[in-house]
Scaffold this active site. Structure first.
Site, PDB file in Angstrom:
ATOM      1  N   GLY B  46       0.828  -1.200   0.000  1.00  0.00           N
ATOM      2  CA  GLY B  46       0.000   0.000   0.000  1.00  0.00           C
ATOM      3  C   GLY B  46       0.864   1.252   0.000  1.00  0.00           C
ATOM      4  O   GLY B  46       1.774   1.388   0.819  1.00  0.00           O
ATOM      5  N   GLY B  72      -0.212  -0.552   9.611  1.00  0.00           N
ATOM      6  CA  GLY B  72      -0.549   0.868   9.462  1.00  0.00           C
ATOM      7  C   GLY B  72       0.081   1.526   8.253  1.00  0.00           C
ATOM      8  O   GLY B  72       0.520   2.678   8.316  1.00  0.00           O
ATOM      9  N   ASN B  99      -1.126  -0.691  -4.879  1.00  0.00           N
ATOM     10  CA  ASN B  99      -2.278  -0.485  -4.014  1.00  0.00           C
ATOM     11  C   ASN B  99      -2.176   0.944  -3.497  1.00  0.00           C
ATOM     12  O   ASN B  99      -1.214   1.304  -2.826  1.00  0.00           O
ATOM     13  CB  ASN B  99      -2.200  -1.517  -2.874  1.00  0.00           C
ATOM     14  CG  ASN B  99      -3.263  -1.330  -1.827  1.00  0.00           C
ATOM     15  OD1 ASN B  99      -3.182  -0.418  -1.011  1.00  0.00           O
ATOM     16  ND2 ASN B  99      -4.239  -2.205  -1.815  1.00  0.00           N
ATOM     17  N   CYS B 130      -8.323  -0.102   4.445  1.00  0.00           N
ATOM     18  CA  CYS B 130      -7.299  -0.432   5.443  1.00  0.00           C
ATOM     19  C   CYS B 130      -7.828  -0.112   6.838  1.00  0.00           C
ATOM     20  O   CYS B 130      -8.179   1.033   7.128  1.00  0.00           O
ATOM     21  CB  CYS B 130      -6.005   0.343   5.221  1.00  0.00           C
ATOM     22  SG  CYS B 130      -4.791  -0.025   6.513  1.00  0.00           S
ATOM     23  N   THR B 193      -8.894  -6.987   5.263  1.00  0.00           N
ATOM     24  CA  THR B 193      -8.938  -7.694   6.543  1.00  0.00           C
ATOM     25  C   THR B 193     -10.155  -7.289   7.383  1.00  0.00           C
ATOM     26  O   THR B 193     -10.720  -6.219   7.213  1.00  0.00           O
ATOM     27  CB  THR B 193      -7.674  -7.389   7.371  1.00  0.00           C
ATOM     28  OG1 THR B 193      -7.562  -5.973   7.519  1.00  0.00           O
ATOM     29  CG2 THR B 193      -6.437  -7.931   6.692  1.00  0.00           C
ATOM     30  N   GLY B 265      -2.615 -14.025  -0.057  1.00  0.00           N
ATOM     31  CA  GLY B 265      -2.075 -13.041   0.880  1.00  0.00           C
ATOM     32  C   GLY B 265      -1.240 -13.651   1.977  1.00  0.00           C
ATOM     33  O   GLY B 265      -0.096 -14.072   1.771  1.00  0.00           O
ATOM     34  N   THR B 266      -1.841 -13.739   3.145  1.00  0.00           N
ATOM     35  CA  THR B 266      -1.116 -14.132   4.356  1.00  0.00           C
ATOM     36  C   THR B 266      -0.360 -15.451   4.210  1.00  0.00           C
ATOM     37  O   THR B 266       0.708 -15.626   4.790  1.00  0.00           O
ATOM     38  CB  THR B 266      -2.120 -14.227   5.519  1.00  0.00           C
ATOM     39  OG1 THR B 266      -2.811 -12.978   5.597  1.00  0.00           O
ATOM     40  CG2 THR B 266      -1.437 -14.495   6.837  1.00  0.00           C
TER      41      THR B 266
END
Lengths: 258, 303
Positions: B46, B72, B99, B130, B193, B265-266
């Site tokens: 991001g 963050g 992103n 986010c 998320t 993703g994760t």
């Protein structure tokens, strides 16, 4: 970095919480170059409550036997599952990860390696490499009791071993920062790995003496190779990944003593 | 061998497997593990107009079958990206897409404008979801009005493929999807998320410095599947499915409920080679079941 299956050669209890697990690549290939301070990410695929890999520092590299040594402390479900693995079983590792302790070029230097609990693990590999370069190495290892001071015979091969225990059952009674060698000896470089309060105290002693100090951090991490940005440490250069910019940092870079 | 290529707006991906922003760095972090030329595309970290240091440590807590993060949006800012990172990643043999995140509409627009000028930036993913930033972020993605506003504003300055990444932290995700479709989004990606929390009982403290964070991993997959299904029946633009994808079966499930492509993703953290295995698994599945193209699977699940 690579993702590799290893075969467990041996799994030995060092005390009631720590096990020494020796592994070798399943495909019999030679281990790649590795530096003291680097770590591996162990896949934990047989513990339903565990999702992430577990970062474990490289304890020792035995080139003759092509073995990697991992010293694992049973802390929770993930490390318990790793410790339960038997010789002959497979364990998947991402490795080698992270930077390394600085190995200076000089010849006459005198090094102090300070470790506490399972934090002593990377200091064995570091001590061996310093010893091989002809440096004089002192190890100062601390624990609650004599049984917490692991791999004593191995450390003694590469330098002089000093110990502290909280109950006085081995070496001087108290914590590593209270050992008498701090008054008696001078060092050119100090390395430390262990609990954060211990490392902060060691860094403070090093700064008071004007001696450079490196600490190996154990921040929580997800990936281990710089993608997730979860393991950051505040430094003079901003938030840095412990997994790729560390785990070893010069303590002057950290905000510990501010 | 079946056809794996898929169409997202004006963009053709060589296969439906891409990576989720924030889990794959700038692709560079995975070069030892993955031939990026095997992937449909990479959504990089991001990126915001200004550099961000992110939140304080601890930023991560493991959960059953997943993890919470509160990174963050730590990133070096769009200017640094354009000057130092883009020249490297534009050489990679896959679509590298950014992103785009922000805390104000002006910030999103300025960031997207910078990226629109880049030749090898075929698409952006507009992150209105986010959960880990104090201002903006998810706030844009949780109301129809603000989601539409930011999409409309960025649409004016970004003529290439614009994908809008949706938040699952809403009562009706299909409404938000319809709103961004109405403002010219070429595709939607979902889900980001889930807002969650983890507590240390012994110390009686939250485990994250921010108290709450974003939950990801296999634990969110059933909810993500349901949301893709709902959006598929509400919009006509393609969907990129995201949420706990670990293997080819997971990817096929998302495609069957309506996703044209997926993001892994994760799970990249656990198996950094997962994406390539998923591409192979999808290919085998198509051959085994006699499908000519992966596109033939999209939305096959009916009520």
């Amino acid at each position: 970095m690579q993702v590799t299956d290893f075969i467990i050669r041996s799994n030995e209890a060092l005390n009631d919480r720590n096990r020494l697990i020796k592994v070798t690549p399943a495909d019999h290939r030679h281990l790649p170059p590795m530096q003291p301070g680097q770590f591996v990410q162990v896949l934990v695929d047989r513990s339903p409550g565990t999702f992430l890999r577990r970062p474990i520092s490289i304890n020792f590299v035995d080139r003759e036997k092509n073995e990697l040594w991992l010293l694992v402390q049973e802390v929770g479900d993930g490390t318990r599952e790793i410790c339960s693995r038997q010789p002959g079983e497979v364990v998947n590792l991402i490795y080698p990860l992270g930077n390394s302790f600085t190995l200076p070029e000089g010849k006459s230097d005198h090094f102090l390696l300070v470790g506490g609990g399972v934090g002593t693990a990377p200091l064995l590999f570091l001590g061996k490499e310093l010893h091989a370069r002809g440096f004089q190495v002192d190890f100062l290892l601390g624990g609650r009791s004599a049984t917490d001071i692991l791999q004593r015979a191995d450390f003694e091969q590469y330098g002089t071993l000093y110990c502290t225990t909280e109950d006085g059952s081995l070496g001087e009674k108290g914590f590593v920062i209270h050992h008498s060698l701090w008054q008696e000896k001078r060092y050119d470089f100090i390395y430390t790995c262990g609990s954060r309060p211990m490392m902060v105290a060691v860094a403070r002693l090093a700064r008071e003496r004007g001696v450079p100090c490196e600490a190996s951090l154990e921040n929580l991490m997800a990936c281990g190779f710089g993608a997730c940005l979860c393991c950051v440490e505040k430094t003079t250069r901003g938030n840095l990944n412990t997994c790729t910019e560390g785990p070893v940092f010069n303590t002057d870079m950290l905000s510990w003593l501010d | 061998m079946a056809r794996l290529d898929v169409q997202i707006g004006g963009l053709t991906l060589r296969n439906p497997v891409t990576t989720a922003s924030g889990t794959f760095g700038y692709g560079t972090e995975y070069l030892d593990f993955v031939d990026l030329g095997r992937l449909g595309g990479v959504f990089v970290k991001g990126t915001t107009l200004e550099p961000r240091q992110g939140n304080d440590y601890p930023r991560m807590a493991e959960t059953a079958s997943g993890m919470l993060n509160a990174v963050g949006l730590q990133n070096p800012g769009v200017d640094y990206f354009v000057e130092h990172l883009y020249p490297v990643i534009k050489e990679y043999d896959t679509h590298m897409m950014v992103n785009v995140s922000g805390s104000t509409i002006e910030g999103y627009v300025a960031c997207a404008e910078r990226l629109a000028d880049l030749d090898k930036m075929p698409a952006i993913e507009l992150n209105i979801s986010c959960p880990n930033v104090k201002e903006g972020g998810m706030a844009f993605g949780t109301s129809v009005k603000s989601a539409a506003e930011v999409t409309r504003a960025v649409r004016k300055v970004f003529p290439k493929t614009m994908i809008v990444k949706l938040s699952p932290n809403v009562t009706n995700i299909a409404e938000i999807a319809k709103a961004v479709e109405g403002e010219g989004a070429d595709a939607v990606s979902l889900v980001n998320t889930f807002l969650g929390m983890a507590v240390d009982a012994e110390r009686r403290q939250p485990l994250l410095s921010t108290v709450t964070g974003g939950l990801s991993g296999p634990c969110i997959k059933p909810i993500a599947l349901r949301m893709v299904w709902e959006v598929f029946h509400a919009v006509n633009i393609p969907i990129i499915g995201i949420g706990g994808i670990c293997n080819w079966q997971d990817a096929i499930e998302f495609i069957l409920v309506g996703a044209t492509a997926v993001q892994v993703g994760t799970y990249n953290f656990i198996d950094p080679t997962a994406t390539v295995k998923i591409v192979e698994g999808i290919n085998d599945y198509l051959d085994r079941h006699g499908f000519k193209s992966v596109s033939d699977l999209v939305g096959l699940i009916r009520k």
